[in-house]
Design a protein around this motif. Structure first.
Motif, PDB file in Angstrom:
ATOM      1  N   GLY A 127      30.772 -52.760 -15.538  1.00 24.75           N
ATOM      2  CA  GLY A 127      31.101 -53.882 -16.330  1.00 24.75           C
ATOM      3  C   GLY A 127      32.264 -54.548 -16.123  1.00 24.75           C
ATOM      4  O   GLY A 127      33.202 -54.013 -15.761  1.00 24.75           O
ATOM      5  N   CYS A 128      32.422 -56.006 -16.319  1.00 19.51           N
ATOM      6  CA  CYS A 128      33.524 -56.658 -15.731  1.00 19.51           C
ATOM      7  C   CYS A 128      33.691 -57.876 -16.975  1.00 19.51           C
ATOM      8  O   CYS A 128      32.725 -58.303 -17.269  1.00 19.51           O
ATOM      9  CB  CYS A 128      32.888 -57.453 -14.433  1.00 19.51           C
ATOM     10  N   THR A 129      34.951 -57.920 -17.386  1.00 20.68           N
ATOM     11  CA  THR A 129      35.299 -58.672 -18.427  1.00 20.68           C
ATOM     12  C   THR A 129      35.850 -59.889 -17.949  1.00 20.68           C
ATOM     13  O   THR A 129      36.493 -60.939 -18.780  1.00 20.68           O
ATOM     14  CB  THR A 129      35.904 -58.069 -19.370  1.00 20.68           C
ATOM     15  N   CYS A 130      35.973 -59.983 -16.646  1.00 20.37           N
ATOM     16  CA  CYS A 130      36.772 -61.152 -16.077  1.00 20.37           C
ATOM     17  C   CYS A 130      36.282 -62.426 -16.557  1.00 20.37           C
ATOM     18  O   CYS A 130      35.020 -62.786 -16.770  1.00 20.37           O
ATOM     19  CB  CYS A 130      36.917 -61.262 -14.601  1.00 20.37           C
ATOM     20  N   SER A 131      37.023 -63.493 -16.804  1.00 24.60           N
ATOM     21  CA  SER A 131      36.476 -64.917 -17.269  1.00 24.60           C
ATOM     22  C   SER A 131      35.873 -65.525 -15.972  1.00 24.60           C
ATOM     23  O   SER A 131      35.827 -65.588 -14.654  1.00 24.60           O
ATOM     24  CB  SER A 131      37.603 -65.891 -17.800  1.00 24.60           C
ATOM     25  N   GLY A 142      36.196 -57.100  -4.677  1.00 29.60           N
ATOM     26  CA  GLY A 142      36.055 -56.628  -6.429  1.00 29.60           C
ATOM     27  C   GLY A 142      36.080 -57.636  -7.297  1.00 29.60           C
ATOM     28  O   GLY A 142      35.171 -58.711  -7.053  1.00 29.60           O
ATOM     29  N   CYS A 143      36.830 -57.718  -8.060  1.00 30.41           N
ATOM     30  CA  CYS A 143      36.878 -58.955  -9.204  1.00 30.41           C
ATOM     31  C   CYS A 143      38.368 -58.801  -9.575  1.00 30.41           C
ATOM     32  O   CYS A 143      39.210 -57.847  -9.428  1.00 30.41           O
ATOM     33  CB  CYS A 143      36.024 -58.491 -10.486  1.00 30.41           C
ATOM     34  N   PRO A 144      38.876 -59.974 -10.142  1.00 33.81           N
ATOM     35  CA  PRO A 144      40.282 -60.338 -10.294  1.00 33.81           C
ATOM     36  C   PRO A 144      41.012 -59.176 -11.312  1.00 33.81           C
ATOM     37  O   PRO A 144      41.996 -58.927 -11.001  1.00 33.81           O
ATOM     38  CB  PRO A 144      40.302 -61.737 -11.084  1.00 33.81           C
ATOM     39  N   GLY A 145      40.072 -58.524 -12.153  1.00 36.47           N
ATOM     40  CA  GLY A 145      40.852 -57.839 -12.878  1.00 36.47           C
ATOM     41  C   GLY A 145      40.499 -56.395 -12.613  1.00 36.47           C
ATOM     42  O   GLY A 145      41.049 -55.242 -13.511  1.00 36.47           O
ATOM     43  N   GLY A 146      39.998 -56.115 -11.462  1.00 37.07           N
ATOM     44  CA  GLY A 146      39.830 -54.822 -10.917  1.00 37.07           C
ATOM     45  C   GLY A 146      39.022 -53.804 -11.899  1.00 37.07           C
ATOM     46  O   GLY A 146      39.442 -52.600 -12.123  1.00 37.07           O
ATOM     47  N   CYS A 147      37.922 -54.417 -12.303  1.00 41.79           N
ATOM     48  CA  CYS A 147      37.192 -53.711 -13.337  1.00 41.79           C
ATOM     49  C   CYS A 147      36.425 -52.608 -12.883  1.00 41.79           C
ATOM     50  O   CYS A 147      36.300 -51.633 -13.685  1.00 41.79           O
ATOM     51  CB  CYS A 147      35.982 -54.919 -14.091  1.00 41.79           C
ATOM     52  N   ARG A 148      36.129 -52.594 -11.726  1.00 40.51           N
ATOM     53  CA  ARG A 148      35.352 -51.262 -11.234  1.00 40.51           C
ATOM     54  C   ARG A 148      36.384 -50.146 -11.323  1.00 40.51           C
ATOM     55  O   ARG A 148      35.497 -48.972 -11.747  1.00 40.51           O
ATOM     56  CB  ARG A 148      35.186 -51.588  -9.832  1.00 40.51           C
TER      57      ARG A 148
HETATM   58 ZN   LIG Z   1      36.141 -58.138 -13.558  1.00 40.20          ZN
END
Ligand SMILES: [Zn+2]
Length: 309
Positions: A127-131, A142-148
């Motif tokens: 799950g990823c909560t990045c905007s 990955g994603c900017p928030g390091g959600c993994r």
């Molecule tokens: Zn994310």
């Protein structure tokens, strides 16, 4: 007809010897606007190559995005194909008009959920909560928030589902552009489901091309960079033989931007309503793509001749 910018560089006609015999290819519009001249170039390639090789054309309604898709646009695109005289081999336009279809994404979401379960069993889903804004600007892994690494619940409201596709390059030999390579994870992890709950384009297209037996993907060059991750995703989902790919030139405005649904004056229905014949429009698209030396009428029954030796 509208003024066009210079054509994308490179070959426009595939080497006949490299085309698969009797391929299954597809025309797969999203019903988020009317078909326009940009689509018509894709139509010329898809139907032309299928007719020249004894292949089949599948029509798939890519309405995975429930917010932007409209049934009225689907009806309109079916009307437009009928007016052009280019029907798919499967399903028929009448079948699509009649109701539910395995070729309309919104009619059966189970295959996409099943694919996500396969990826989940491989430990790739998170799950990823990045905007959206942060994701659009993101070019790293990955994603900017390091959600993994954060171990968020992947079904939390407002979170997207993403998948790590792993490391290493994917290679393929484009039928027009030659050998290509890319890192499926270079531009961030793949979105499987957006924050609003819509299954994503890359997930749906890979699942559908596999289950519909598509072995030749013919599409515009704007999707060239998406191919390595779609190849990887297909393999992770169990596809053993990937489809062949052909990325054709796009019609561009004089500014260099590709034609879009926002360019209302290029809608096929408006041009037909204005008196242009289907053969004139097909001829214009073929010439604009570089498949014909001059603009001349091409009847729908003759689009295959553009790809014959
Ligand atoms: Zn994310």
């Amino acid at each position: 007809m509208i003024p066009l910018g210079p054509r994308d560089p490179g070959p426009v006609r595939p080497d006949r010897a490299r085309l698969p015999a009797h391929p299954i290819t597809r025309f797969a519009p999203a019903p988020t606007g009317h078909l326009h001249l940009g689509h018509l170039v894709n139509v010329v390639y898809v139907w032309g190559i299928a007719r020249a090789t004894g292949g089949r054309v599948i029509l798939r309604i890519e309405d995975h995005d429930r917010e932007r898709s409209r049934r009225a646009f689907e009806t309109a695109l079916l009307d437009d194909l009928e007016r052009l005289g280019l029907g798919p081999d499967a399903p028929t336009i009448a079948e699509l008009r009649a109701g539910r279809s395995a070729y309309r994404q919104s009619d059966d979401l189970a295959p996409y959920a099943a694919a996500v379960e396969t990826l989940r069993s491989q430990g790739r889903v998170y799950g990823c909560t990045c905007s959206r804004t942060r994701l659009l600007a993101w070019r790293g892994p990955g994603c900017p928030g390091g959600c993994r690494e954060r171990g968020l619940p992947d079904d939390a409201p407002g979170s997207a589902l993403r998948a790590w596709l792993g490391e290493g390059q994917e290679r393929f030999d484009d039928l027009l552009l030659g050998p290509q390579a890319g890192d499926p994870s270079a531009d961030g992890d793949l979105t499987l489901r957006d924050r609003d709950g819509n299954w994503s384009y890359p997930l749906c297209v890979v699942v559908d091309d596999t289950r519909h037996g598509v072995d030749l993907v013919i599409r515009g060059r704007d999707l060239l960079n998406a191919t390595p991750r779609q190849l990887r995703l297909g393999r992770l989902l169990g596809r053993t033989t990937p489809p062949a790919f052909l990325h054709h030139p796009l019609l561009r405005k004089p500014t260099g931007a590709k034609l879009s649904k926002a360019d209302g004056d290029t809608a096929l229905r408006d041009l037909l309503d204005g008196g242009a014949t289907p053969a004139e429009l097909l001829g214009f698209a073929a010439a604009a793509a570089g498949l014909a030396d001059s603009v001349h009428s091409i009847p729908a029954a003759s689009v295959g001749d553009l790809f014959k030796p």
